[in-house]
Write a protein that holds these residues in place. Structure first.
Motif, PDB file in Angstrom:
ATOM      1  N   HIS A 184       0.798  -1.226   0.000  1.00  0.00           N
ATOM      2  CA  HIS A 184       0.000   0.000   0.000  1.00  0.00           C
ATOM      3  C   HIS A 184       0.832   1.279   0.000  1.00  0.00           C
ATOM      4  O   HIS A 184       0.327   2.338  -0.394  1.00  0.00           O
ATOM      5  CB  HIS A 184      -0.940   0.000   1.211  1.00  0.00           C
ATOM      6  N   THR A 185       2.093   1.197   0.448  1.00  0.00           N
ATOM      7  CA  THR A 185       2.906   2.417   0.545  1.00  0.00           C
ATOM      8  C   THR A 185       4.213   2.343  -0.237  1.00  0.00           C
ATOM      9  O   THR A 185       4.846   3.367  -0.467  1.00  0.00           O
ATOM     10  CB  THR A 185       3.258   2.721   2.010  1.00  0.00           C
ATOM     11  N   ALA A 195       5.442   4.599   8.909  1.00  0.00           N
ATOM     12  CA  ALA A 195       4.254   4.965   8.148  1.00  0.00           C
ATOM     13  C   ALA A 195       4.598   5.914   7.008  1.00  0.00           C
ATOM     14  O   ALA A 195       5.359   6.869   7.191  1.00  0.00           O
ATOM     15  CB  ALA A 195       3.232   5.613   9.065  1.00  0.00           C
ATOM     16  N   PHE A 196       4.028   5.650   5.843  1.00  0.00           N
ATOM     17  CA  PHE A 196       4.141   6.530   4.684  1.00  0.00           C
ATOM     18  C   PHE A 196       2.764   6.609   4.026  1.00  0.00           C
ATOM     19  O   PHE A 196       1.906   5.760   4.258  1.00  0.00           O
ATOM     20  CB  PHE A 196       5.185   5.990   3.695  1.00  0.00           C
ATOM     21  N   PRO A 197       2.516   7.612   3.197  1.00  0.00           N
ATOM     22  CA  PRO A 197       1.195   7.732   2.579  1.00  0.00           C
ATOM     23  C   PRO A 197       0.852   6.509   1.726  1.00  0.00           C
ATOM     24  O   PRO A 197       1.691   5.972   1.011  1.00  0.00           O
ATOM     25  CB  PRO A 197       1.327   8.991   1.704  1.00  0.00           C
ATOM     26  N   THR A 198      -0.388   6.082   1.798  1.00  0.00           N
ATOM     27  CA  THR A 198      -0.875   4.976   0.972  1.00  0.00           C
ATOM     28  C   THR A 198      -1.328   5.514  -0.385  1.00  0.00           C
ATOM     29  O   THR A 198      -1.529   6.718  -0.567  1.00  0.00           O
ATOM     30  CB  THR A 198      -2.055   4.271   1.641  1.00  0.00           C
ATOM     31  N   VAL A 199      -1.511   4.616  -1.316  1.00  0.00           N
ATOM     32  CA  VAL A 199      -1.955   5.028  -2.644  1.00  0.00           C
ATOM     33  C   VAL A 199      -3.307   5.747  -2.565  1.00  0.00           C
ATOM     34  O   VAL A 199      -3.539   6.736  -3.275  1.00  0.00           O
ATOM     35  CB  VAL A 199      -2.008   3.812  -3.599  1.00  0.00           C
ATOM     36  N   HIS A 257      -4.131   1.993   5.558  1.00  0.00           N
ATOM     37  CA  HIS A 257      -5.078   2.933   4.959  1.00  0.00           C
ATOM     38  C   HIS A 257      -4.853   4.337   5.518  1.00  0.00           C
ATOM     39  O   HIS A 257      -5.749   5.184   5.520  1.00  0.00           O
ATOM     40  CB  HIS A 257      -6.529   2.477   5.170  1.00  0.00           C
ATOM     41  N   GLY A 258      -3.630   4.590   5.954  1.00  0.00           N
ATOM     42  CA  GLY A 258      -3.295   5.876   6.541  1.00  0.00           C
ATOM     43  C   GLY A 258      -2.702   6.840   5.532  1.00  0.00           C
ATOM     44  O   GLY A 258      -2.522   6.528   4.360  1.00  0.00           O
ATOM     45  N   THR A 296       5.090  -0.162  -6.416  1.00  0.00           N
ATOM     46  CA  THR A 296       4.747   1.239  -6.667  1.00  0.00           C
ATOM     47  C   THR A 296       4.473   1.513  -8.145  1.00  0.00           C
ATOM     48  O   THR A 296       3.898   2.559  -8.473  1.00  0.00           O
ATOM     49  CB  THR A 296       5.849   2.192  -6.156  1.00  0.00           C
ATOM     50  N   ASP A 297       4.850   0.597  -9.039  1.00  0.00           N
ATOM     51  CA  ASP A 297       4.433   0.740 -10.439  1.00  0.00           C
ATOM     52  C   ASP A 297       2.910   0.617 -10.541  1.00  0.00           C
ATOM     53  O   ASP A 297       2.280   1.279 -11.373  1.00  0.00           O
ATOM     54  CB  ASP A 297       5.094  -0.324 -11.324  1.00  0.00           C
ATOM     55  N   LEU A 298       2.343  -0.229  -9.698  1.00  0.00           N
ATOM     56  CA  LEU A 298       0.884  -0.349  -9.640  1.00  0.00           C
ATOM     57  C   LEU A 298       0.272   0.963  -9.161  1.00  0.00           C
ATOM     58  O   LEU A 298      -0.718   1.447  -9.720  1.00  0.00           O
ATOM     59  CB  LEU A 298       0.503  -1.508  -8.713  1.00  0.00           C
ATOM     60  N   HIS A 299       0.871   1.556  -8.133  1.00  0.00           N
ATOM     61  CA  HIS A 299       0.388   2.844  -7.630  1.00  0.00           C
ATOM     62  C   HIS A 299       0.441   3.904  -8.725  1.00  0.00           C
ATOM     63  O   HIS A 299      -0.527   4.666  -8.916  1.00  0.00           O
ATOM     64  CB  HIS A 299       1.241   3.314  -6.451  1.00  0.00           C
ATOM     65  N   ALA A 300       1.583   3.978  -9.413  1.00  0.00           N
ATOM     66  CA  ALA A 300       1.762   4.990 -10.451  1.00  0.00           C
ATOM     67  C   ALA A 300       0.715   4.840 -11.553  1.00  0.00           C
ATOM     68  O   ALA A 300       0.210   5.833 -12.087  1.00  0.00           O
ATOM     69  CB  ALA A 300       3.167   4.895 -11.041  1.00  0.00           C
TER      70      ALA A 300
END
Length: 493
Positions: free
Chosen positions: A166-167, A175-179, A214-215, A455-459
């Motif tokens: 997710h991050t 913790a880092f931002p989620t998609v 989910h943060g 993160t390719d999925l996120h992008a």
């Protein structure tokens, strides 16, 4: 003048300063976050193909081999060790190339004592001929609307990978931002009565990221996912009044006076953006008390639609309700809906170290029809083109059967964690239908063609929502190159 028998003046004045009793307003400051995003220039960077994302996460590790990437070689070499196959050298040497940080505690696990055969059959579906396992027959009927990305990989081979999915970051990094929070930060809301980002189902447990999955981290709590229950009577308990005996008219009167007081303060502080945002958040909290139960009023749906999602069957009812709620939320402009399946207070129900045939077959039966129903329902309503569906898990599962020293219950009936190569399925929102992208080797061990870090999925999701991930930044925070990811252009229609 405010005059309610349910709240004295001191309590009311305290609440106007600290937030309404019983309301988690820290995660409801949507307009404040929207204002921050606009000031930072964070508006759509391109024409979006998708208006909403439905992000389905199967907690624990779905076997890619018995879902979207079946490998007949596993049946051919069943019972043999890796050294007895033609693939030993290529499989074992590529561990160094992948640079996967293996967990030392796993050294007692043997996953190539014997190749494990496929635990279910598979066949080709649709005109495209996509191969999908027999555990997902309903999804198979949607094959011509699906893209299967068979070449995902990740950096954590334990369940901290749920957070990584997710991050993009390991759980040890924090913790880092989620998609979903990036979507919220970049686009804001399309419905003044509902959150940007909604979470349905119990998320990951404490071991694996918990609320961080989910943060929103440094983006601020206004961009975190807001959890809802699929219960028309109590879908959002923290937004209702702390006093259940308070009538809606009394509550509206209270909110009205609160707004007047805050606006009076606004005359003295006209440039206070936070104050303006908090006024909006109080109003939104009240509006959500009627808007959210309406979303969960499934009796409004025809019998045909309810059956399409499996609401008439005990096996599929629970997840079917979540999928139907997701469709109703997208219709009302919610940007990102995150569905979790498989919570059980630990690594997750899909974590089948033993008895995978029985467990995966039961779990897939719970989600197969609801997800297929969601795709079909969106399509027949003309909404699939603008709604992207993503189906995935933190990693796949090993080609070899797991044997664990000192644990007699884990002796060859299940598969271990597998971060080296696994699959996600996608549909809608400008994604190609009937398409396969990437590949793992003959045993399903390594992603060997068009490898994609998570993160390719996120992008790709962000791109379809009109956002360029390389331009999504936050003042004072430096992102790493891997955080941005690369758009998977080949799967876009």
């Amino acid at each position: 003048m405010f005059n309610s028998p349910h709240m004295n003046r001191r309590t009311f004045l305290n609440d106007t300063g600290m937030g309404m009793t019983g309301m988690a307003l820290s995660s409801l400051l949507f307009q404040e976050g929207e204002l921050q995003a606009a000031e930072a220039g964070l508006v759509p960077h391109m024409v979006p193909r998708a208006k909403s994302v439905i992000w389905i996460f199967l907690i624990g590790g779905l076997s890619h081999l018995e879902s979207f990437d079946p490998k007949p070689a596993l049946n051919k070499y069943a019972g043999k060790s890796i050294d007895e196959t033609p693939y030993a050298e290529s499989v074992l040497n590529k561990d160094k190339i992948n640079k996967i940080l293996l967990d030392p505690s796993k050294q007692k696990r043997e996953v190539f004592k014997a190749i494990m055969p496929l635990q279910t059959g598979y066949k080709k579906y649709g005109e495209s001929g996509l191969e999908i396992s027999d555990w997902f027959p309903n999804l198979g009927t949607c094959a011509d609307d699906l893209t299967l990305v068979r070449s995902m990989w990740t950096i954590d081979n334990n369940h901290g990978a749920q957070l990584t999915y997710h991050t993009g970051r390991k759980i040890t990094e924090g913790a880092f931002p989620t998609v979903g929070s990036w979507v919220s930060y970049g686009l804001g809301t399309a419905n003044q009565n509902l959150p940007h980002y909604v979470v349905l189902g119990n998320p990951s447990a404490d071991c694996c990221g918990a609320a961080w999955t989910h943060g929103s981290s440094y983006l601020g709590p206004e961009h975190a996912g807001v959890r809802m229950e699929v219960d028309p009577k109590d879908p959002l308990s923290f937004v209702r009044s702390a006093d259940d005996s308070m009538t809606p008219s009394e509550q509206q009167e209270m909110f009205g006076l609160l707004g007047k007081l805050n606006r009076h303060a606004g005359i003295q502080y006209p440039d206070d953006k936070n104050l303006k945002a908090r006024i909006k958040s109080y109003e939104l909290a009240f509006q959500m008390q009627s808007a959210v139960p309406e979303v969960m009023a499934f009796e409004e749906e025809s019998q045909h639609v309810q059956e399409l999602y499996g609401l008439n069957e005990s096996t599929t009812k629970s997840f079917g309700e979540k999928c139907l709620a997701a469709r109703r939320l997208t219709e009302r402009g919610v940007r990102f809906i995150q569905l979790f399946h498989g919570y059980r207070g630990n690594a997750g129900a899909w974590d089948s170290h033993r008895d995978i045939k029985r467990l995966h077959s039961q779990l897939s039966a719970q989600v197969d029809q609801p997800i297929a129903g969601l795709i079909k329902d969106l399509k027949q309503r003309g909404l699939l083109d603008e709604t992207m569906i993503v189906i995935g898990s933190e990693f796949g599962r090993t080609p070899g059967a797991e044997h664990r020293k000192g644990n007699s219950s884990v002796q060859g009936t299940g598969r271990d964690h597998h971060p080296h190569g696994f699959s996600v399925a996608m549909a809608g929102g400008g994604i190609k239908g009937g398409h396969i992208h990437g590949a793992t080797d003959e045993l399903g061990f390594h992603a060997v063609e068009n490898r994609h870090y998570v993160t390719d999925l996120h992008a790709t999701v962000l791109h379809q929502m009109g956002l360029d991930t390389t331009r999504l930044n936050y003042p004072g925070r430096q992102r790493l190159e891997r955080d941005y990811g690369e758009v998977i252009h080949d799967i876009l229609s």
